[in-house]
Design a protein around this motif. Structure first.
Motif, PDB file in Angstrom:
ATOM      1  N   GLU A  25       0.854  -1.190   0.000  1.00 57.81           N
ATOM      2  CA  GLU A  25       0.000   0.000   0.000  1.00 57.81           C
ATOM      3  C   GLU A  25       0.899   1.252   0.000  1.00 57.81           C
ATOM      4  OE1 GLU A  25      -2.816  -0.319   3.168  1.00 57.81           O
ATOM      5  OE2 GLU A  25      -2.820   1.854   3.393  1.00 57.81           O
ATOM      6  N   GLU A  26       1.975   1.190   0.758  1.00 59.20           N
ATOM      7  CA  GLU A  26       2.876   2.336   0.867  1.00 59.20           C
ATOM      8  C   GLU A  26       4.302   1.820   1.105  1.00 59.20           C
ATOM      9  OE1 GLU A  26       1.383   5.129   3.803  1.00 59.20           O
ATOM     10  OE2 GLU A  26       3.423   5.895   4.002  1.00 59.20           O
ATOM     11  N   GLY A  27       5.252   2.387   0.403  1.00 59.03           N
ATOM     12  CA  GLY A  27       6.660   1.983   0.590  1.00 59.03           C
ATOM     13  C   GLY A  27       6.996   0.735  -0.206  1.00 59.03           C
ATOM     14  N   GLY A  28       8.009  -0.009   0.247  1.00 57.37           N
ATOM     15  CA  GLY A  28       8.444  -1.210  -0.469  1.00 57.37           C
ATOM     16  C   GLY A  28       9.140  -0.866  -1.776  1.00 57.37           C
ATOM     17  N   ILE A  29       9.859   0.255  -1.762  1.00 56.70           N
ATOM     18  CA  ILE A  29      10.592   0.682  -2.960  1.00 56.70           C
ATOM     19  C   ILE A  29      11.817  -0.221  -3.139  1.00 56.70           C
ATOM     20  CG2 ILE A  29      11.866   2.625  -4.017  1.00 56.70           C
ATOM     21  CD1 ILE A  29       8.917   3.250  -3.580  1.00 56.70           C
ATOM     22  N   SER A  30      12.045  -0.667  -4.359  1.00 51.58           N
ATOM     23  CA  SER A  30      13.223  -1.505  -4.639  1.00 51.58           C
ATOM     24  C   SER A  30      14.397  -0.628  -5.061  1.00 51.58           C
ATOM     25  CB  SER A  30      12.920  -2.485  -5.775  1.00 51.58           C
ATOM     26  OG  SER A  30      11.964  -3.419  -5.363  1.00 51.58           O
ATOM     27  N   PHE A  31      15.586  -0.994  -4.587  1.00 53.01           N
ATOM     28  CA  PHE A  31      16.808  -0.292  -4.973  1.00 53.01           C
ATOM     29  C   PHE A  31      17.768  -1.309  -5.582  1.00 53.01           C
ATOM     30  CE2 PHE A  31      15.393   1.602  -0.902  1.00 53.01           C
ATOM     31  CZ  PHE A  31      15.048   2.873  -1.364  1.00 53.01           C
ATOM     32  N   VAL A  32      18.473  -0.875  -6.615  1.00 52.22           N
ATOM     33  CA  VAL A  32      19.514  -1.736  -7.195  1.00 52.22           C
ATOM     34  C   VAL A  32      20.750  -0.865  -7.421  1.00 52.22           C
ATOM     35  CG1 VAL A  32      20.153  -3.212  -9.142  1.00 52.22           C
ATOM     36  CG2 VAL A  32      17.798  -3.218  -8.308  1.00 52.22           C
ATOM     37  N   SER A  33      21.916  -1.404  -7.081  1.00 55.57           N
ATOM     38  CA  SER A  33      23.159  -0.646  -7.257  1.00 55.57           C
ATOM     39  C   SER A  33      24.190  -1.503  -7.985  1.00 55.57           C
ATOM     40  CB  SER A  33      23.708  -0.230  -5.885  1.00 55.57           C
ATOM     41  OG  SER A  33      24.995   0.313  -6.028  1.00 55.57           O
ATOM     42  N   ASN A  34      24.980  -0.843  -8.795  1.00 53.51           N
ATOM     43  CA  ASN A  34      26.030  -1.534  -9.544  1.00 53.51           C
ATOM     44  C   ASN A  34      27.253  -1.702  -8.627  1.00 53.51           C
ATOM     45  OD1 ASN A  34      28.062  -2.312 -11.302  1.00 53.51           O
ATOM     46  ND2 ASN A  34      27.184  -1.150 -13.009  1.00 53.51           N
ATOM     47  N   ALA A  35      27.360  -2.871  -8.011  1.00 52.42           N
ATOM     48  CA  ALA A  35      28.440  -3.110  -7.037  1.00 52.42           C
ATOM     49  C   ALA A  35      29.801  -3.165  -7.733  1.00 52.42           C
ATOM     50  CB  ALA A  35      28.188  -4.406  -6.281  1.00 52.42           C
ATOM     51  N   ALA A  36      29.819  -3.575  -9.012  1.00 52.08           N
ATOM     52  CA  ALA A  36      31.095  -3.618  -9.745  1.00 52.08           C
ATOM     53  C   ALA A  36      31.625  -2.195  -9.935  1.00 52.08           C
ATOM     54  CB  ALA A  36      30.899  -4.308 -11.090  1.00 52.08           C
ATOM     55  N   SER A  37      30.740  -1.234 -10.234  1.00 58.37           N
ATOM     56  CA  SER A  37      31.170   0.170 -10.362  1.00 58.37           C
ATOM     57  C   SER A  37      31.593   0.711  -9.003  1.00 58.37           C
ATOM     58  CB  SER A  37      30.024   1.042 -10.897  1.00 58.37           C
ATOM     59  OG  SER A  37      29.625   0.599 -12.144  1.00 58.37           O
ATOM     60  N   ALA A  38      30.843   0.339  -7.955  1.00 59.01           N
ATOM     61  CA  ALA A  38      31.195   0.790  -6.596  1.00 59.01           C
ATOM     62  C   ALA A  38      32.588   0.279  -6.227  1.00 59.01           C
ATOM     63  CB  ALA A  38      30.154   0.295  -5.594  1.00 59.01           C
ATOM     64  N   PHE A  39      32.885  -0.965  -6.628  1.00 59.53           N
ATOM     65  CA  PHE A  39      34.192  -1.569  -6.326  1.00 59.53           C
ATOM     66  C   PHE A  39      35.321  -0.777  -6.984  1.00 59.53           C
ATOM     67  CE2 PHE A  39      37.393  -4.953  -7.350  1.00 59.53           C
ATOM     68  CZ  PHE A  39      37.784  -5.210  -6.050  1.00 59.53           C
ATOM     69  N   GLU A  40      35.115  -0.412  -8.266  1.00 57.76           N
ATOM     70  CA  GLU A  40      36.156   0.361  -8.970  1.00 57.76           C
ATOM     71  C   GLU A  40      36.364   1.708  -8.278  1.00 57.76           C
ATOM     72  OE1 GLU A  40      38.093  -0.874 -11.272  1.00 57.76           O
ATOM     73  OE2 GLU A  40      36.981  -2.746 -11.108  1.00 57.76           O
ATOM     74  N   LYS A  41      35.275   2.319  -7.856  1.00 56.00           N
ATOM     75  CA  LYS A  41      35.343   3.609  -7.163  1.00 56.00           C
ATOM     76  C   LYS A  41      36.136   3.456  -5.862  1.00 56.00           C
ATOM     77  CE  LYS A  41      31.962   6.973  -7.827  1.00 56.00           C
ATOM     78  NZ  LYS A  41      30.566   7.340  -7.866  1.00 56.00           N
ATOM     79  N   LEU A  42      35.841   2.393  -5.116  1.00 55.36           N
ATOM     80  CA  LEU A  42      36.518   2.178  -3.827  1.00 55.36           C
ATOM     81  C   LEU A  42      38.014   1.949  -4.032  1.00 55.36           C
ATOM     82  CD1 LEU A  42      33.840  -0.102  -2.141  1.00 55.36           C
ATOM     83  CD2 LEU A  42      34.487   2.188  -1.397  1.00 55.36           C
ATOM     84  N   LYS A  43      38.357   1.236  -5.110  1.00 59.41           N
ATOM     85  CA  LYS A  43      39.783   0.969  -5.367  1.00 59.41           C
ATOM     86  C   LYS A  43      40.553   2.273  -5.586  1.00 59.41           C
ATOM     87  CE  LYS A  43      39.678  -2.258  -8.637  1.00 59.41           C
ATOM     88  NZ  LYS A  43      40.205  -3.252  -9.576  1.00 59.41           N
ATOM     89  N   SER A  44      39.868   3.265  -6.172  1.00 66.07           N
ATOM     90  CA  SER A  44      40.564   4.529  -6.420  1.00 66.07           C
ATOM     91  C   SER A  44      40.520   5.445  -5.195  1.00 66.07           C
ATOM     92  CB  SER A  44      39.950   5.249  -7.623  1.00 66.07           C
ATOM     93  OG  SER A  44      38.637   5.644  -7.306  1.00 66.07           O
ATOM     94  N   ARG A  45      39.656   5.121  -4.230  1.00 71.30           N
ATOM     95  CA  ARG A  45      39.476   6.004  -3.090  1.00 71.30           C
ATOM     96  C   ARG A  45      40.173   5.532  -1.819  1.00 71.30           C
ATOM     97  NH1 ARG A  45      33.002   6.875  -2.871  1.00 71.30           N
ATOM     98  NH2 ARG A  45      32.872   8.459  -4.480  1.00 71.30           N
ATOM     99  N   LEU A  46      40.150   4.238  -1.599  1.00 68.86           N
ATOM    100  CA  LEU A  46      40.593   3.726  -0.296  1.00 68.86           C
ATOM    101  C   LEU A  46      42.057   3.294  -0.328  1.00 68.86           C
ATOM    102  CD1 LEU A  46      37.570   1.481   0.830  1.00 68.86           C
ATOM    103  CD2 LEU A  46      38.004   3.868   1.368  1.00 68.86           C
ATOM    104  N   PRO A  47      42.778   3.514   0.774  1.00 67.97           N
ATOM    105  CA  PRO A  47      44.137   2.971   0.841  1.00 67.97           C
ATOM    106  C   PRO A  47      44.089   1.444   0.884  1.00 67.97           C
ATOM    107  CG  PRO A  47      43.480   3.912   2.959  1.00 67.97           C
ATOM    108  CD  PRO A  47      42.373   4.228   1.982  1.00 67.97           C
TER     109      PRO A  47
END
Ligand code: FE2
Length: 462
Positions: free
Chosen positions: A289-311
């Protein structure tokens, strides 16, 4: 001592070394009456857990050190009895060894990916796909395929066949020419091209008879999924009804987020070191009735981002095996049955959670003519936190920081954020994408939120 050694073992990568010093039993003998100390040689001591203590040395035998290190999984490479001939005090005699120095190693073969031999291929999104995720993800079911599915499913349900009992025949497949073509396209979409798909237009019966309309919809969905790959029903049945069971996954043991109304934060599906699912599908029979929004994220892109950001030392936290909670097979709504309860007692869960350790990301660089490299992402922060607790371990501050950074990167790489409507499906490559869901409310008199999940192995067909 055991808790510290065990935590260090968890943090080290396979092949990693620990060199540490500890008081030699002879140091205690030198500082007290030697006959008295050696007379009590086997009476080791250690403060009780939780007590506030002044830093001090506690007597241990050489066997205590060796057994503890070996018990935590270390291989002992060398041990030295250190003495300082030029130094002498009331606690040190120059002719006695006063410290033991251990050189130990975490064995190289202690990776915990048994049973998961092949790492899936990476999919890198183009800049166009990154700017137009809705277009990249959209893959509507063609009308002719929708008609074939609906026709067959309606006829089968009329004959009493359900998604649990259906066995495809050659004749069925012959009548599903357009569905087979679409399923092949969806398989390529998930495994090679995009990695996720928002599929619309699965025909839905009017809800006059909820039971029949749900049965036809579920069977249509199952037939489509079984042509995309092998529907893996080993853990929780072919299709899993994602419906609120009035339970709280954060407060109750062995309860899945999918059977609660609460928010399900970023995660991939599957919680066992020995089992992994190539793709996960979610099909909407009725939205909340209200809420239950689905989210999807590209974890492979997040991984590349983390590799460039984190020591490197923070990236290591995302690449080393870490304990996870152990979820029992079944309906995911708690613990039933005496034997299952026994297997979830504290003593047993310590061992099971420690065995159930695996990294959040496993990466293999491209090679042998393969350009893209390979990646496997497996994550559910809550099960990592409860898994550590059950294993008797604390989450290291570094791991906490790394998971905060991962959650933030997944937020940034969100590619879908919307409510699935009746007849809509979302599929994602479970090794490369994270998904989640907001909390929802269902208080009205109408039908309750009903989604159906399928786990699909893309490299096999039933
Ligand atoms: Fe999920």
């Amino acid at each position: 001592m055991k808790a510290i050694c065990s935590q260090i073992f968890q943090v080290l990568k396979p092949g990693g070394k620990l060199v540490c010093g500890a008081p030699h039993p002879m140091m205690f003998a030198a500082s007290s009456n030697i006959d008295l100390r050696l007379g009590d040689y086997c009476k080791t001591n250690e403060p009780e857990g939780g007590l506030r203590v002044d830093p001090s040395a506690y007597f241990k035998t050489i066997s205590d050190y060796i057994e503890t290190l070996k018990g935590c999984g270390f291989k002992i490479v060398d041990m030295k009895e250190a003495r300082s001939p030029s130094f002498r005090s009331h606690t040190h005699r120059s002719d006695f060894p006063n410290h033991l120095v251990f050189d130990v190693e975490k064995p190289k073969n202690s990776a915990t990916n048994a049973g998961l031999n092949s790492i899936p291929c990476k999919i890198a999104w183009s800049s166009f796909e990154r700017s137009n995720p809705e277009r990249a993800l959209r893959l509507d079911l063609p009308e002719n395929a929708a008609a074939e599915l609906h026709c067959l499913a309606t006829e089968l349900v009329r004959r009493g066949v359900t998604s649990d009992t259906y066995c495809p025949t050659d004749e069925d497949v012959a009548h599903l020419e357009n569905v087979v073509a679409f399923a092949g396209k969806l398989r390529r979409h998930l495994s090679q091209d995009v990695g996720a798909a928002h599929v619309r237009r699965l025909p839905m019966e009017p809800e006059d008879d909820l039971k029949v309309s749900a049965a036809i919809a579920k069977l249509s969905y199952y037939i489509l999924c079984s042509l995309v790959g092998r529907v893996d029903g080993g853990a929780r049945g072919r299709l899993f009804d994602v419906r609120d069971a009035r339970l709280d996954a954060k407060k109750q043991d062995n309860v899945l987020f999918s059977v609660s109304q609460g928010e399900a934060p970023w995660h991939s599906d599957g919680a066992s070191v020995d089992r992994s699912y190539d793709a996960v599908g979610l099909f909407c029979i009725h939205p909340a009735e209200e809420g239950g929004i689905s989210f999807v994220s590209n974890a492979a892109s997040a991984f590349e981002k983390l590799k460039s950001r984190l020591p490197g030392f923070l990236m290591h936290e995302l690449l080393r095996p870490i304990p996870r909670d152990v979820m029992e097979n079944g309906k995911g709504i708690g613990v039933e049955g005496g034997l299952k309860k026994l297997s979830r007692t504290q003593d047993v869960l310590v061992l099971r959670s420690r065995y159930n350790s695996y990294p959040i990301f496993v990466e293999e660089a491209g090679g042998g003519g393969e350009r893209r490299g390979r990646l496997r992402f497996r994550y559910m922060r809550h099960w990592i936190e409860t898994g550590h607790r059950k294993a008797g371990l604390t989450i290291s501050p570094l791991l906490r920081i790394a998971m905060d950074a991962l959650d933030a990167a997944l937020d940034e790489e969100t590619v879908f954020d919307g409510r699935l409507e009746r007849g809509e499906m979302f599929f994602c490559n479970n090794n490369l994408f994270a998904h989640g869901r907001s909390a929802f409310v269902d208080s009205g008199p109408g039908p309750r939120r009903h989604m159906v999940r399928a786990w699909i192995q893309l490299q096999e067909l039933s």
